[in-house]
Design a protein around this motif. Structure first.
Motif, PDB file in Angstrom:
ATOM      1  N   SER A   2      72.658  -1.452  56.070  1.00  0.00           N
ATOM      2  CA  SER A   2      73.835  -2.208  56.484  1.00  0.00           C
ATOM      3  C   SER A   2      74.426  -2.987  55.310  1.00  0.00           C
ATOM      4  O   SER A   2      75.651  -3.016  55.120  1.00  0.00           O
ATOM      5  CB  SER A   2      73.453  -3.165  57.617  1.00  0.00           C
ATOM      6  N   ASP A   3      73.568  -3.589  54.512  1.00  0.00           N
ATOM      7  CA  ASP A   3      74.039  -4.343  53.345  1.00  0.00           C
ATOM      8  C   ASP A   3      74.778  -3.447  52.355  1.00  0.00           C
ATOM      9  O   ASP A   3      75.835  -3.804  51.825  1.00  0.00           O
ATOM     10  CB  ASP A   3      72.863  -5.026  52.643  1.00  0.00           C
ATOM     11  N   ALA A   4      74.185  -2.255  52.085  1.00  0.00           N
ATOM     12  CA  ALA A   4      74.793  -1.339  51.116  1.00  0.00           C
ATOM     13  C   ALA A   4      76.146  -0.841  51.601  1.00  0.00           C
ATOM     14  O   ALA A   4      77.099  -0.723  50.818  1.00  0.00           O
ATOM     15  CB  ALA A   4      73.856  -0.164  50.858  1.00  0.00           C
ATOM     16  N   ALA A   5      76.249  -0.554  52.895  1.00  0.00           N
ATOM     17  CA  ALA A   5      77.516  -0.081  53.445  1.00  0.00           C
ATOM     18  C   ALA A   5      78.583  -1.167  53.375  1.00  0.00           C
ATOM     19  O   ALA A   5      79.755  -0.889  53.058  1.00  0.00           O
ATOM     20  CB  ALA A   5      77.312   0.383  54.887  1.00  0.00           C
ATOM     21  N   GLU A   6      78.209  -2.408  53.656  1.00  0.00           N
ATOM     22  CA  GLU A   6      79.162  -3.506  53.590  1.00  0.00           C
ATOM     23  C   GLU A   6      79.638  -3.736  52.159  1.00  0.00           C
ATOM     24  O   GLU A   6      80.816  -4.013  51.912  1.00  0.00           O
ATOM     25  CB  GLU A   6      78.523  -4.782  54.143  1.00  0.00           C
ATOM     26  N   GLU A   7      78.713  -3.619  51.208  1.00  0.00           N
ATOM     27  CA  GLU A   7      79.090  -3.780  49.806  1.00  0.00           C
ATOM     28  C   GLU A   7      80.087  -2.702  49.390  1.00  0.00           C
ATOM     29  O   GLU A   7      81.076  -2.970  48.692  1.00  0.00           O
ATOM     30  CB  GLU A   7      77.848  -3.727  48.922  1.00  0.00           C
ATOM     31  N   LEU A   8      79.806  -1.470  49.803  1.00  0.00           N
ATOM     32  CA  LEU A   8      80.702  -0.359  49.493  1.00  0.00           C
ATOM     33  C   LEU A   8      82.070  -0.569  50.137  1.00  0.00           C
ATOM     34  O   LEU A   8      83.108  -0.369  49.499  1.00  0.00           O
ATOM     35  CB  LEU A   8      80.076   0.951  49.979  1.00  0.00           C
ATOM     36  N   LYS A   9      82.056  -0.982  51.383  1.00  0.00           N
ATOM     37  CA  LYS A   9      83.310  -1.193  52.112  1.00  0.00           C
ATOM     38  C   LYS A   9      84.186  -2.233  51.425  1.00  0.00           C
ATOM     39  O   LYS A   9      85.401  -2.045  51.268  1.00  0.00           O
ATOM     40  CB  LYS A   9      82.985  -1.626  53.545  1.00  0.00           C
ATOM     41  N   GLU A  10      83.574  -3.335  51.007  1.00  0.00           N
ATOM     42  CA  GLU A  10      84.331  -4.394  50.348  1.00  0.00           C
ATOM     43  C   GLU A  10      84.845  -3.957  48.981  1.00  0.00           C
ATOM     44  O   GLU A  10      85.963  -4.307  48.586  1.00  0.00           O
ATOM     45  CB  GLU A  10      83.451  -5.636  50.207  1.00  0.00           C
ATOM     46  N   ALA A  11      84.031  -3.183  48.254  1.00  0.00           N
ATOM     47  CA  ALA A  11      84.418  -2.782  46.899  1.00  0.00           C
ATOM     48  C   ALA A  11      85.608  -1.830  46.911  1.00  0.00           C
ATOM     49  O   ALA A  11      86.538  -1.972  46.104  1.00  0.00           O
ATOM     50  CB  ALA A  11      83.227  -2.134  46.193  1.00  0.00           C
ATOM     51  N   ILE A  12      85.596  -0.854  47.801  1.00  0.00           N
ATOM     52  CA  ILE A  12      86.699   0.123  47.806  1.00  0.00           C
ATOM     53  C   ILE A  12      87.944  -0.420  48.504  1.00  0.00           C
ATOM     54  O   ILE A  12      89.043   0.126  48.336  1.00  0.00           O
ATOM     55  CB  ILE A  12      86.273   1.456  48.450  1.00  0.00           C
ATOM     56  N   TRP A  18      84.527   4.085  40.059  1.00  0.00           N
ATOM     57  CA  TRP A  18      85.013   5.452  39.849  1.00  0.00           C
ATOM     58  C   TRP A  18      85.892   5.899  41.005  1.00  0.00           C
ATOM     59  O   TRP A  18      86.957   6.490  40.798  1.00  0.00           O
ATOM     60  CB  TRP A  18      83.823   6.390  39.673  1.00  0.00           C
ATOM     61  N   LEU A  19      85.458   5.627  42.231  1.00  0.00           N
ATOM     62  CA  LEU A  19      86.253   5.994  43.401  1.00  0.00           C
ATOM     63  C   LEU A  19      87.592   5.276  43.390  1.00  0.00           C
ATOM     64  O   LEU A  19      88.641   5.875  43.686  1.00  0.00           O
ATOM     65  CB  LEU A  19      85.488   5.663  44.677  1.00  0.00           C
ATOM     66  N   ASN A  20      87.580   4.007  43.049  1.00  0.00           N
ATOM     67  CA  ASN A  20      88.839   3.255  42.992  1.00  0.00           C
ATOM     68  C   ASN A  20      89.773   3.794  41.918  1.00  0.00           C
ATOM     69  O   ASN A  20      90.999   3.663  42.024  1.00  0.00           O
ATOM     70  CB  ASN A  20      88.566   1.779  42.738  1.00  0.00           C
ATOM     71  N   ASP A  21      89.195   4.424  40.899  1.00  0.00           N
ATOM     72  CA  ASP A  21      90.003   4.949  39.797  1.00  0.00           C
ATOM     73  C   ASP A  21      90.559   6.336  40.100  1.00  0.00           C
ATOM     74  O   ASP A  21      91.710   6.626  39.771  1.00  0.00           O
ATOM     75  CB  ASP A  21      89.156   4.981  38.521  1.00  0.00           C
ATOM     76  N   VAL A  22      89.763   7.209  40.718  1.00  0.00           N
ATOM     77  CA  VAL A  22      90.184   8.605  40.890  1.00  0.00           C
ATOM     78  C   VAL A  22      90.917   8.863  42.197  1.00  0.00           C
ATOM     79  O   VAL A  22      91.637   9.862  42.313  1.00  0.00           O
ATOM     80  CB  VAL A  22      88.974   9.564  40.783  1.00  0.00           C
ATOM     81  N   LEU A  23      90.759   7.991  43.191  1.00  0.00           N
ATOM     82  CA  LEU A  23      91.434   8.202  44.473  1.00  0.00           C
ATOM     83  C   LEU A  23      92.762   7.456  44.508  1.00  0.00           C
ATOM     84  O   LEU A  23      92.880   6.335  44.000  1.00  0.00           O
ATOM     85  CB  LEU A  23      90.563   7.717  45.631  1.00  0.00           C
ATOM     86  N   ALA A  24      93.752   8.096  45.121  1.00  0.00           N
ATOM     87  CA  ALA A  24      95.030   7.407  45.328  1.00  0.00           C
ATOM     88  C   ALA A  24      94.813   6.285  46.341  1.00  0.00           C
ATOM     89  O   ALA A  24      93.972   6.397  47.229  1.00  0.00           O
ATOM     90  CB  ALA A  24      96.070   8.398  45.848  1.00  0.00           C
ATOM     91  N   PRO A  25      95.537   5.188  46.208  1.00  0.00           N
ATOM     92  CA  PRO A  25      95.366   4.074  47.151  1.00  0.00           C
ATOM     93  C   PRO A  25      95.478   4.532  48.596  1.00  0.00           C
ATOM     94  O   PRO A  25      96.291   5.402  48.924  1.00  0.00           O
ATOM     95  CB  PRO A  25      96.509   3.118  46.772  1.00  0.00           C
ATOM     96  N   GLY A  26      94.625   3.963  49.441  1.00  0.00           N
ATOM     97  CA  GLY A  26      94.640   4.329  50.856  1.00  0.00           C
ATOM     98  C   GLY A  26      93.770   5.534  51.178  1.00  0.00           C
ATOM     99  O   GLY A  26      93.901   6.126  52.255  1.00  0.00           O
ATOM    100  N   ASN A  85      88.472  14.283  58.179  1.00  0.00           N
ATOM    101  CA  ASN A  85      89.693  13.826  57.492  1.00  0.00           C
ATOM    102  C   ASN A  85      89.392  12.769  56.431  1.00  0.00           C
ATOM    103  O   ASN A  85      89.796  11.615  56.524  1.00  0.00           O
ATOM    104  CB  ASN A  85      90.696  13.282  58.509  1.00  0.00           C
ATOM    105  N   ILE A  86      88.651  13.180  55.379  1.00  0.00           N
ATOM    106  CA  ILE A  86      88.296  12.259  54.306  1.00  0.00           C
ATOM    107  C   ILE A  86      88.767  12.788  52.963  1.00  0.00           C
ATOM    108  O   ILE A  86      89.119  13.974  52.831  1.00  0.00           O
ATOM    109  CB  ILE A  86      86.768  12.024  54.257  1.00  0.00           C
ATOM    110  N   ASP A  87      88.761  11.904  51.973  1.00  0.00           N
ATOM    111  CA  ASP A  87      89.154  12.277  50.608  1.00  0.00           C
ATOM    112  C   ASP A  87      87.962  12.302  49.655  1.00  0.00           C
ATOM    113  O   ASP A  87      88.075  12.813  48.539  1.00  0.00           O
ATOM    114  CB  ASP A  87      90.198  11.292  50.085  1.00  0.00           C
ATOM    115  N   ALA A  88      86.847  11.737  50.063  1.00  0.00           N
ATOM    116  CA  ALA A  88      85.642  11.712  49.224  1.00  0.00           C
ATOM    117  C   ALA A  88      84.433  11.567  50.135  1.00  0.00           C
ATOM    118  O   ALA A  88      84.532  11.048  51.262  1.00  0.00           O
ATOM    119  CB  ALA A  88      85.699  10.574  48.223  1.00  0.00           C
ATOM    120  N   TYR A  89      83.292  12.024  49.623  1.00  0.00           N
ATOM    121  CA  TYR A  89      82.053  11.956  50.404  1.00  0.00           C
ATOM    122  C   TYR A  89      80.927  11.543  49.466  1.00  0.00           C
ATOM    123  O   TYR A  89      80.799  12.056  48.353  1.00  0.00           O
ATOM    124  CB  TYR A  89      81.737  13.314  51.023  1.00  0.00           C
ATOM    125  N   ILE A  90      80.121  10.587  49.916  1.00  0.00           N
ATOM    126  CA  ILE A  90      79.027  10.072  49.097  1.00  0.00           C
ATOM    127  C   ILE A  90      77.706  10.581  49.649  1.00  0.00           C
ATOM    128  O   ILE A  90      77.432  10.457  50.850  1.00  0.00           O
ATOM    129  CB  ILE A  90      79.027   8.531  49.063  1.00  0.00           C
TER     130      ILE A  90
END
Length: 529
Positions: free
Chosen positions: A198-208, A178-186, A98-103
């Motif tokens: 772990s660092d990269a995942a945390e950075e991604l989590k905070e950014a989106i 890009w993800l913040n721009d093309v995906l609807a909020p939430g 149940n996702i809207d995007a996959y990296i």
């Protein structure tokens, strides 16, 4: 004598007739009147002692704009629908996903730059085979980020279903933006947590999170693997070998003892090691799981009184088994690493984890498990106890989160390692000398050589040296415009030393001294007039 002004370090273009007031006049060689580097389509280098040094005029080209390379591909026909993308998107709505995007990143579970073929998921899904890049797929878009080394390659290999993001170019968004721009909020952004530190995942989590997006860890399946199916290459299973003590200089027991002292100093009871080079160094083992890299896929947990190596035991030979037993190292299945993390957390173990290298799956599993342990013991004091890293920042409950001590230990070479490095360079130098002699003779005899011929011959000379196992990477043979200019510049500066010029020019076949030469010529003082 004048030093080159900083403006001259910008991109340059050449013009035969420019005014002195507008452009720098730089006395170097003119390709119009110099003897050519190549004769009769052969890679023969020729330098003449008697030639006229004409003037070249150089101007700054900041006013020039270049068309993007994509402009030349406008006539490309529309590709057929990408079946891999269609199959991948169908998985987005699967229960438990149940996702809207996959990296899809380029790394393996150990954050390796170069990886085994079975882990080249980004290359499989996108068709782009460069060593660096990140693919992001949404329900209606697909984009790939890569750097300037691969822009042309990516344009050729990507289908029209993909958007090429030229990282570093002005106006190109990051994956987060890009993800913040093309995906609807939430929106829900899925990743395989094994493939992100772990660092990269945390950075991604905070950014989106800025757009209220949620980062979803898909532990149980990698979506690319699901559609790859039986065509996916098998995991590497070549045998592991023992790295002899005469080359290592220090036995495993001594290295483990030193590491355990570091654990005591840090207030930790165990350490989780996931970097493949660190495991190979610490255990005096070498493998062949990654091309051109002497490592094996494994995890290692070192406790105060034991150590556990998580590896495919089919790669463990009797010699390796004896070697590990003598060092007090036990074997565990490679895929059982998370269950072992849970078990240690259930015992209240304070694990040393390097968040820059340990993957998010291990880190998150430990943090969840330790929270359960603290809750079940109803120990509020333990629950608030934290260890901090060297910067004084909180690392989290009951964990030591800081850089791996092995990175520092293996950086300081002992006498045996230093001697081995020296001897290997001497043997390689001998192979290169043989190669240069052969190349000069072939050119003198009029042989027509391709880049592949030259690279294969160089490998042949190297493979004849004692102790040769593999190269550190495939030879990058060829000559670029910058290398041609450097060769001409050498001929200008040392007109009576053709052998020296020829030597440095041949070195560019291996790119061994190109960076050094560029640095030298960009910083030296030359006459501008």
């Amino acid at each position: 004598m004048y030093s080159l002004p900083s403006q001259a370090m910008r991109p340059l273009s050449l013009s035969p007739c420019l005014t002195r007031s507008s452009y720098l006049r730089f006395r170097i060689l003119s390709s119009l009147s110099l003897p050519p580097i190549f004769h009769n389509s052969q890679t023969r280098l020729s330098f003449s002692k008697n030639y006229t040094r004409p003037h070249l005029f150089i101007r700054n080209c900041t006013s020039i704009t270049a068309k993007p390379s994509s402009e030349f591909n406008r006539n490309r026909t529309q590709d057929a629908p990408d079946e891999k993308l269609r199959a991948l998107r169908e998985l987005f709505s699967r229960p438990g996903v149940n996702i809207d995007a996959y990296i899809i990143p380029s790394q393996d579970a150990h954050q390796s730059e170069f990886i085994a073929e079975c882990y080249m998921r980004r290359a499989y899904i996108s068709g782009f085979t460069g060593s660096a890049g990140t693919a992001v797929v949404t329900k209606d878009k697909a984009a790939l980020w890569t750097d300037g080394r691969y822009f042309l390659q990516a344009e050729k290999q990507l289908s029209s279903s993909w958007i090429l993001m030229r990282s570093g170019n002005h106006g190109v968004p990051t994956t987060f933006e890009w993800l913040n721009d093309v995906l609807a909020p939430g929106g829900r952004v899925g990743i395989d947590p094994f493939l992100f530190s772990s660092d990269a995942a945390e950075e991604l989590k905070e950014a989106i999170a800025k757009k209220n997006h949620e980062l979803v860890y898909l532990y149980d399946l990698n979506l690319v693997d699901v559609i790859w199916k039986e065509s996916r290459p098998k995991p590497p299973n070549k045998p592991i070998r023992v790295h002899a003590l005469k080359y290592a200089g220090l036995d495993v027991a001594s290295k483990l003892s030193s590491l355990r002292s570091d654990l005591v100093d840090a207030g930790s009871s165990a350490i989780v090691i996931s970097m493949l080079d660190e495991i190979a160094w610490l255990l005096n083992l070498r493998g062949s799981d990654v091309p051109h890299s002497p490592v094996m896929y494994a995890y290692l947990i070192v406790e105060m009184d034991r150590a556990k190596l998580f590896v495919d035991d089919s790669k463990v030979t009797p010699d390796v088994m004896d070697h590990l037993k003598n060092a007090g190292v036990e074997l565990r299945p490679y895929n059982s690493i998370l269950s072992e993390i849970k078990s240690l957390a259930a015992q209240g173990a304070q694990l040393w984890l390097d968040p820059s290298s340990v993957n998010a799956a291990i880190m998150n599993t430990y943090e969840i498990a330790i929270e359960k342990y603290l809750t079940s013991n109803n120990n509020k004091k333990s629950k608030t106890k934290m260890h901090t890293d060297t910067t004084g920042q909180s690392g989290g409950p009951a964990g030591v989160f800081r850089t791996s001590p092995i990175a520092f230990s293996k950086a300081v070479k002992n006498s045996a390692e230093l001697e081995g490095m020296l001897n290997s360079h001497l043997r390689d130098a001998a192979a290169l000398a043989q190669f240069w002699v052969w190349l000069e003779e072939e050119i003198h005899n009029g042989a027509k050589l391709t880049e592949v011929d030259v690279a294969d011959k160089l490998l042949e000379f190297r493979s004849k040296q004692s102790g040769f196992l593999d190269t550190s990477f495939d030879t990058i043979s060829g000559i670029s415009t910058s290398e041609i200019l450097i060769t001409y510049l050498l001929a200008y500066l040392f007109p009576f030393e053709p052998d020296l010029c020829r030597f440095f020019a041949l070195c560019t076949i291996e790119r061994s001294y190109l960076g050094l030469l560029i640095h030298f010529f960009c910083n030296m003082e030359v006459s501008l007039w």
